[in-house]
Design an enzyme around this catalytic site. Sequence first.
Site, PDB file in Angstrom:
ATOM      1  N   LYS A  48       0.819  -1.207   0.000  1.00  0.00           N
ATOM      2  CA  LYS A  48       0.000   0.000   0.000  1.00  0.00           C
ATOM      3  C   LYS A  48       0.864   1.274   0.000  1.00  0.00           C
ATOM      4  O   LYS A  48       2.078   1.209   0.151  1.00  0.00           O
ATOM      5  CB  LYS A  48      -0.939  -0.024   1.211  1.00  0.00           C
ATOM      6  CG  LYS A  48      -1.965  -1.177   1.172  1.00  0.00           C
ATOM      7  CD  LYS A  48      -2.793  -1.189  -0.107  1.00  0.00           C
ATOM      8  CE  LYS A  48      -4.117  -1.912   0.024  1.00  0.00           C
ATOM      9  NZ  LYS A  48      -4.010  -3.384   0.028  1.00  0.00           N
TER      10      LYS A  48
HETATM   11  C1  LIG Z   1      -5.429  -4.123   0.692  1.00  0.00           C
HETATM   12  C2  LIG Z   1      -6.894  -3.924   0.728  1.00  0.00           C
HETATM   13  C3  LIG Z   1      -7.695  -4.397   1.785  1.00  0.00           C
HETATM   14  C4  LIG Z   1      -7.176  -5.270   2.865  1.00  0.00           C
HETATM   15  O1  LIG Z   1      -6.063  -4.847   3.498  1.00  0.00           O
HETATM   16  P1  LIG Z   1      -5.044  -5.895   4.221  1.00  0.00           P
HETATM   17  O2  LIG Z   1      -4.248  -4.985   5.070  1.00  0.00           O
HETATM   18  O3  LIG Z   1      -4.248  -6.541   3.143  1.00  0.00           O
HETATM   19  O4  LIG Z   1      -5.885  -6.832   5.002  1.00  0.00           O
HETATM   20  C5  LIG Z   1      -9.039  -4.080   1.775  1.00  0.00           C
HETATM   21  N1  LIG Z   1      -9.598  -3.371   0.787  1.00  0.00           N
HETATM   22  C6  LIG Z   1      -8.865  -2.924  -0.257  1.00  0.00           C
HETATM   23  C7  LIG Z   1      -9.525  -2.109  -1.310  1.00  0.00           C
HETATM   24  C8  LIG Z   1      -7.510  -3.211  -0.333  1.00  0.00           C
HETATM   25  O5  LIG Z   1      -6.804  -2.798  -1.389  1.00  0.00           O
END
Ligand SMILES: *Cc1c(COP(=O)(O)O)cnc(C)c1O
Length: 397
Positions: free
Chosen positions: A186
């Site tokens: 992210k």
């Molecule tokens: C990455 C992501 C999640 C989940 O996040 P994690 O930290 O990997 O559990 C949820 N929604 C979206 C849109 C994402 O891109």
Amino acid sequence: MPGFELFGEAERKHVNDVLDSGVLMRYGFDGMRNGHWKAKELETALQERLAVKHVQLVSSGTSALTVALASANVGAGDEVIMPTFTFVASFEAILALGAVPVLVDIDDTLTLDPEAVKKAITPKTKVVMPVHMCGSMADLEALKRICDAHDLLLLEDACQAFGGSYKGIPLGSYGDLGCFSFDFVKTITCGEGGAMVTHNDQYALHADHYSDHGHDHVGNDRGAETHPFMGYNFRISELNAAVGLGQIERLDEILAIQKRNYTILKEALSEVDGVTFRRVPQGGEENYSFLNFFLPTEEKTRRAHKALAEAGIDGSFYWYDNNWHYYRKWQHLIEQKALGKLPKEAANGLQYLKTADFSSSDNWMGRTISCLIKLGWSEEVMKERAARAADSLRSIA
Ligand SMILES: *Cc1c(COP(=O)(O)O)cnc(C)c1O
């Protein structure tokens, strides 16, 4: 998008603070921790950055979504409206609470179509959950109007849009609840981590307790704390929070590089016949983690995606065929392949998926390509890549 590209001294310093004391847990051990409260510090930094009253840091974005829904008292049989284009975490969090994910079409914003949302509302609907995919946002004003008219909650999944804003308000803090992920890919990362944000005192209190087994966090003896209601363990560790503190110090630098590289690519692709861009709602500012565009037909889009790969343009995504981000490949959800039995309310509530028609979403996703914007590309490298991408798209015309 990935903050991990810039992992360096700031992150190391905060992690070493934690290693020096050995207190890896966010609660308690006051005497041993040399004054380091990394999770709390990161919550304060996020509060300031997002101009939001409360932040609850948790172990992942998926936990953040689960905690957000639980905080708003979502439970068995409640319906949560979510888009067909997102990550599987959206329905995982909803189902974890026994609630029903109601998939709804997207439009040219690549997130919830407000008209389709209106049609999906039933007496069981409790939450509308837009997902700001790939750095840009849903039409939040239109969705808020619908939520207000039907007494529904607006929960923004801003996991992929940290740093973006809508009408001057940071994404994630516009709705009743907002969620972020700080997983390894992210915009900023904790390694693993997430956050739920809200302006609502009651939801914040719920989130604080629920994410730590129901602990009320009163006093300084964990064993003597009371449990007003049942919770779960969605805690983040101090080590992960420490990484996030290093990363958030660099957020403006990350966003500036993304915007520069995105703009170079967009200008080059604007010159290609047949390429049009995803609609960003008026007043919206992307976080520039992806450039998202359409081609005129599905067939041309498939050829374009292949041409980009052959030209060495890595990080170009054709979500229509992707196993994780689009409903078309979610056979496990549609056929309810769970390890154990789903709650009756969820199992019954999901029946509609066997015959649902999402051709309107297919029409957008079949023609969408997203190019990931990396931080490591210098201006010069980006210009060369952009020219190469434009040439390869022209070659399929
Ligand atoms: C990455 C992501 C999640 C989940 O996040 P994690 O930290 O990997 O559990 C949820 N929604 C979206 C849109 C994402 O891109």
